[in-house]
Design an enzyme around this catalytic site. Structure first.
Site: not given
Length: 1094
Positions: A446, A787, A791
């Site tokens: 990410d 985070d 996700d």
């Protein structure tokens, strides 16, 4: 205000064809047409419930930035657990039926609440906007639809988890052996009540071994896997609701569809809500979408996509500021966060690579043990052995082949490595994840909060017709741009005054960049930037008193405030404004250059547009700033300003400059990405952010190399159409979620295989899963970092999920296998190195453990075939596996890397096995046979010293084992009673045991390396090895001299000279292995290298 600037910048960025550098799949289908037949959400949920054999796998298509996507997709994609047909046709029919059921469940959920008028909403949900629901109706809906809570998944009872440890791995073989021992004793006891208790001892010891190792494994590997619990923690505890025309505070889980609720700044959104009114409302969707920029919310219908429109807020997101009133349209599992939760828990826990390797190893060893045991059981029966004796031989052969302590040793080794990486800020929740990270070949990371700092930071400024670079490091202290210009003086004053953000009280002693700020991300960045350069911003604001303010709104796209100036000689009011650059420029007629105003002519306007496009092309959020000193004669000190009528000028202002912000990359990330590249690991960015921003960050951290180009970059450089570019010429690709949605699995596979550098932007949770699955189809071991709540499904699906410890949501942490305590992407590199090292060391541990199996197996084969007195007892073998070998095996986990393992390609999970043919052949047939010969040498020496030459021992078994023969003569004519022979046999056990132990010391030392010389590696670098060697000697001494009098253990006090008989064999093993390593180094790629390097 900042949100509007972002949107303005985003709009211009999307119009620039070259900006995103997007990848276009060949022969991509055209955009989707009209939606399929919509079904209500409740009906879709019921259709799932009607198929109880399906586990729910709800996936959500989130935040697609295209007009074609109008709905949320619900998919089912878990296994159907039905009885398999007996023939292939039935299997095929079942598979076909599964696929048909999957297709039936691919329904689109029509969400049109954002389009409905208030009256239509009242009709649809049977409520009243003013009076709310009646308590009676609310109770009915609560009983009908259930509480506003996420349904927790079914948990495996702890007793089941424990029992699985009791029968997993080698345990089932040992249980069978124990039961057979007890049955054999029972049968023997019926005919002979005075029968020896040896079989009872053996069965009991085997059972105790299984129980102890099972308890240990259960304790070590127990962890919480309840993903739903983290989502439930995010649920607001209370909600303000209007019912029966009264405002009430009720538990959030009692909310029902149709309730009218009120929210204010600081609240978590208690359900999916359609807003009816809003005043300055901004929400933080970062935990859901990964975007850190606050999103403004209003009651108006602004977008066809319900996930894009501003009049819907989502369950569990946070209201940052303002107030709003809305109607609940979804609760609990039916909310968007509920679907993501279902998706996360619906994704099965995939087996880790090391778990697969251990399972593979167990199957091999168990297969060999059972096969050899059954073979020699048959041989024993054919050679007229009693069936009970043959069963004991079978058990002994299985015990000799099964390394009882190995699985516990592996668990300890993984635990030790987990503790080691924990000291380097990597918390491992799943022990096996340590090795999995080492075998990772693709990292899907990410962007926000993982590669970047998760905070907006001023990156560039444009004033005096120049672009200046600001310091984006973590402390922002090294601002190197020119601050002597009069233009900067004016710009800095606007930045400080035209800002509503404030530091939280009591933060004065905290470093500026770490202070808590009340305000949105952009305002926070500007406040901290000003505080670093100007000093106390709060004091500056006090000296320049604010008299009126117009906050940012989506219509005006600017923020304005008017201040009294701190100059006592200047009675003029100062008007300051910031906002979307093009909107600010429209209001200006002059521009400040070098501290002086001059007309804003075409050349300066062009310079502005050039700078704006350049900064926007970097993926940065750009704001414009202007000011105006109000004439004192028209606006005296007593003038009454009115923000509603705007009785002050908002045109012919003076443009001062531009400022751009970005969530900057962490300073350590570029080096970490470089290390990943050298280790053969592909790093893929997967983000929900804009493709231009994603590409800019990817280039700055090295995910896209400086010399790599996308198809669009090549087209721009060559001044040709994108369609004319040969896609093979591009090394990098930036793919949007919309483009990914139109790709077939084959096209995604082609993309992943052909492009070494890839960025996915504007992706949804479903698409992150698709990307992970695509990578796994490439036979890659996939690690996913993240985070946010968004996700968590991908974190759980990946081979290893890595969550951020500081900024990570509870959901992400619970879904992950590893947590980075410092949120530092570079800590992953440390984890990769440790993971590769533990795999190497596990190989060495297994090689060390397997070597003695031949030495343990041969005595029973020789005993059955050649009729020698039994060289070693079964219980004695257990003391080797669980006594002398445990600590040395663990010691190998402390061994340092013997070469630069970070320049090695990731291991192929199907080809580079933990236990390969080379390891088995070398351990069993090379070192193992040497050990067996050495141990037999000690055995024959003991018997020879007592009067039995080796040749006289062959086929002596029947006479030797006879309880009634008490005058058996040796080669010197001495007569031996049954008891004396039994004691000598136990002495032989002890001697054989010591012979194996001495050679295992040499085996332990040679296993320190697989390729390098021991002398290069260093004999004393790993001091724990010598603790292991000392433990071997101490355990052997204790068994021989301390516990030798215990009959059940079958040990005796061995004379000192017998301890040294096997030493020459130990030296031979050392020399032989050094020669093996030397030839491997001298002739890389040769037959010797391919067959002798394990």
């Amino acid at each position: 205000m900042a949100g509007g600037a972002h949107r303005a910048d985003r709009a211009t960025g999307e119009e620039r064809k070259e900006g995103g550098g997007r990848w276009r799949a060949p022969h991509s289908p055209s955009p989707p047409g009209p939606r399929g037949c919509p079904v209500p959400l409740k009906a879709a949920a019921q259709s799932l419930c009607r198929k109880p054999t399906w586990g729910r796998y709800c996936t959500l298509l989130l935040f697609q930035r295209k007009l074609e996507i109008y709905s949320v997709e619900l998919h089912a994609a878990t296994d159907i657990k039905k009885k398999e047909g007996r023939d292939g046709k039935k299997d095929n029919d079942l598979e076909l039926k599964r696929n048909q059921q999957k297709e039936e469940l691919k329904k689109e959920l029509d969400l049109d609440d954002h389009k409905l008028s208030n009256k239509e909403l009242e009709t649809k949900y049977g409520t009243d906007i003013i009076r709310g629901l009646s308590s009676t109706r609310a109770a009915e809906l609560l009983a009908q639809n259930g509480p506003n809570a996420l349904t927790p998944p079914k948990q495996t009872p702890e007793i089941i988890k424990f029992l699985k440890q009791m029968v997993g791995g080698f345990s089932i073989l040992l249980w069978v052996g124990a039961v057979l021992c007890w049955i054999a004793f029972g049968i023997q006891y019926v005919s002979n009540p005075s029968a020896s208790l040896d079989r009872v001892y053996l069965g009991t010891v085997l059972a105790v071994v299984v129980i102890l190792t099972g308890i240990f494994a259960y304790y070590q590997e127990a962890k919480s896997t309840n993903i739903m619990a983290s989502f439930c923690k995010m649920i607001p505890q209370q909600a303000v609701v209007i019912r029966d025309s009264e405002k009430k505070v009720i538990p959030a889980e009692q909310l029902v569809v149709g309730d009218i609720v009120e929210i204010k700044g600081g609240d978590q959104i208690p359900a999916d809500i359609r807003l009816l009114s809003a005043q300055g409302c901004k929400v933080d969707n970062s935990s859901l979408t990964g975007e850190s920029e606050p999103q403004s919310r209003s009651s108006g219908f602004t977008h066809e996509n319900p996930l894009e429109t501003k009049n819907i807020t989502f369950y569990s997101t946070t209201c940052l500021e303002g107030t709003a009133t809305g109607m609940v349209i979804n609760t609990g599992d039916r909310t968007i966060i509920g679907r993501i939760a279902s998706l996360a828990s619906g994704v099965g826990n995939e087996k880790t690579p090391i778990a697969i390797e251990i399972e593979h190893f167990v199957h091999i060893v168990a297969g060999v043990a059972v096969s050899v045991g059954i073979l020699f059981f048959i041989i024993a029966v054919c050679m007229k052995y009693h069936v009970l004796d043959a069963i004991i031989f079978l058990i002994a052969i299985i015990v000799a082949n099964v390394p009882e302590g190995l699985l516990a040793t592996v668990t300890v080794a993984l635990s030790l490595t987990a503790k080691r990486v924990a000291k380097k800020n990597c918390l491992v929740k799943n022990l096996e994840a340590v090795e999995t990270l080492g075998s990772t070949s693709i990292i899907c990371s990410d962007k926000t909060g993982t590669l970047t700092q998760n905070r907006m930071t001023v990156a560039h400024l444009w004033f005096d017709n120049q672009i200046f670079v600001a310091d984006t490091s973590e402390d922002n202290l090294n601002q190197g741009f020119d601050q002597s210009s009069g233009t900067w003086t004016s710009l800095s004053k606007i930045i400080a005054l035209c800002n509503r953000a404030e530091f939280k009280p009591g933060e004065e002693s905290v470093p500026i960049m770490k202070r808590v700020v009340v305000g949105d991300a952009s305002e926070t960045a500007l406040l901290k930037f000003s505080e670093v350069i100007l000093g106390d911003v709060m004091e500056i604001r006090k000296r320049n008193h604010k008299v009126v303010e117009i906050p940012f709104n989506s219509t005006n796209k600017f923020q304005l405030s008017i201040h009294q100036t701190e100059d006592p000689n200047d009675k003029r009011f100062l008007l300051v404004m910031k906002g979307a650059p093009e909107r600010i420029l429209e209001k200006c007629s002059t521009i400040m250059i070098n501290g002086k105003e001059q007309p804003l002519d075409k050349s300066m306007a062009q310079a502005f547009h050039t700078a704006y496009m350049e900064l926007g092309g970097l993926g940065e959020r750009v704001l414009g700033f202007c000011h105006f000193y109000l004439p004192a004669d028209e606006f005296p000190e007593t003038y009454s300003f009115d923000s509603e009528s705007m009785n002050f000028p908002t045109s012919n202002l003076c443009f001062v400059g531009l400022l751009s912000m970005i969530d900057p990359p962490r300073s350590t990330v570029p080096d970490a990405v470089t290390k990943c590249r050298s280790a053969g690991i592909k790093v893929i960015m997967v983000t929900g952010d804009h493709p231009i921003t994603a590409k800019a960050i990817a280039k700055s951290v090295g995910i896209i190399s400086a010399n790599s180009e996308t198809v669009e970059d090549i087209a721009k450089r060559c001044n040709i159409a994108v369609e004319q570019v040969n896609k093979r010429d591009a090394k990098a690709a930036v793919v949007t979620g919309m483009e990914l949605k139109d790709m077939s699995p084959e096209q995604l596979d082609e993309l992943l295989a052909n492009y070494p550098e890839i960025v996915f932007a504007r992706t949804s949770p479903q698409q992150k899963l698709i990307i992970v699955e695509g990578c796994q189809r490439q036979d890659a071991v996939v690690a996913v970092t993240g985070d946010g709540v968004n996700d968590s499904p991908a974190l759980k699906k990946a081979d290893i999920g890595v969550a951020m410890g500081i900024t990570g949501s509870d959901a992400a942490k619970n879904a992950a296998d590893m947590i980075l305590l410092d949120d530092n992407f570079s800590s992953i590199v440390t984890g990769v190195e440790e993971g590769r090292l533990i795999f190497d060391n596990l190989k060495k541990t297994i090689a060390y453990t397997l070597t003695k199996n031949i030495a343990e197996l041969c005595p029973f084969l020789i005993y059955i075939i050649l009729g020698l007195p039994l060289p070693i007892g079964t219980i004695t073998l257990l003391f080797i596996d669980l006594g002398t070998d445990i600590i040395p095996s663990i010691a190998l986990a402390y061994e340092k890397a013997e070469s630069d393992i970070m320049n090695r390609k990731p291991r192929h999970k199907k080809k580079d096995r933990l236990v390969n043919q080379q390891l088995a052949v070398y351990s069993y047939l090379h070192i193992g046979l040497m050990q067996a010969l050495g141990a037999f040498l000690v055995y024959f020496t003991v018997y020879a010293q007592q009067g039995f030459r080796p040749t006289s021992l062959f086929h002596l078994r029947i006479a030797w084992d006879s309880d009634h023969l008490n005058d058996l003569e040796d080669n010197y004519g001495q007569e031996w009673t049954s008891y004396q022979r039994q004691y000598l046999e136990w002495t032989g056990y002890t001697a054989f045991f010591v012979g194996i132990m001495v050679q295992q010391i040499a085996d332990l030392i040679i296993r320190k390396t697989r390729k390098n010389s021991i002398f290069k590696q260093g004999l004393f670098r790993n001091k724990v090895i010598w603790v292991g060697i000392a433990s071997q000697i101490i355990v052997a001494l204790l068994l021989s001299y301390g516990l030798g009098s215990i009959t059940a253990l079958n040990f005796t006090m061995l004379k000192a000279q017998y301890w040294f008989v096997a030493v020459p064999h130990a030296i031979l093993i050392w020399v032989y292995d050094e020669m093996r390593k030397l030839f491997i180094r001298l002739y890389p790629g040769s037959w010797w290298d391919k067959n002798m390097y394990y």
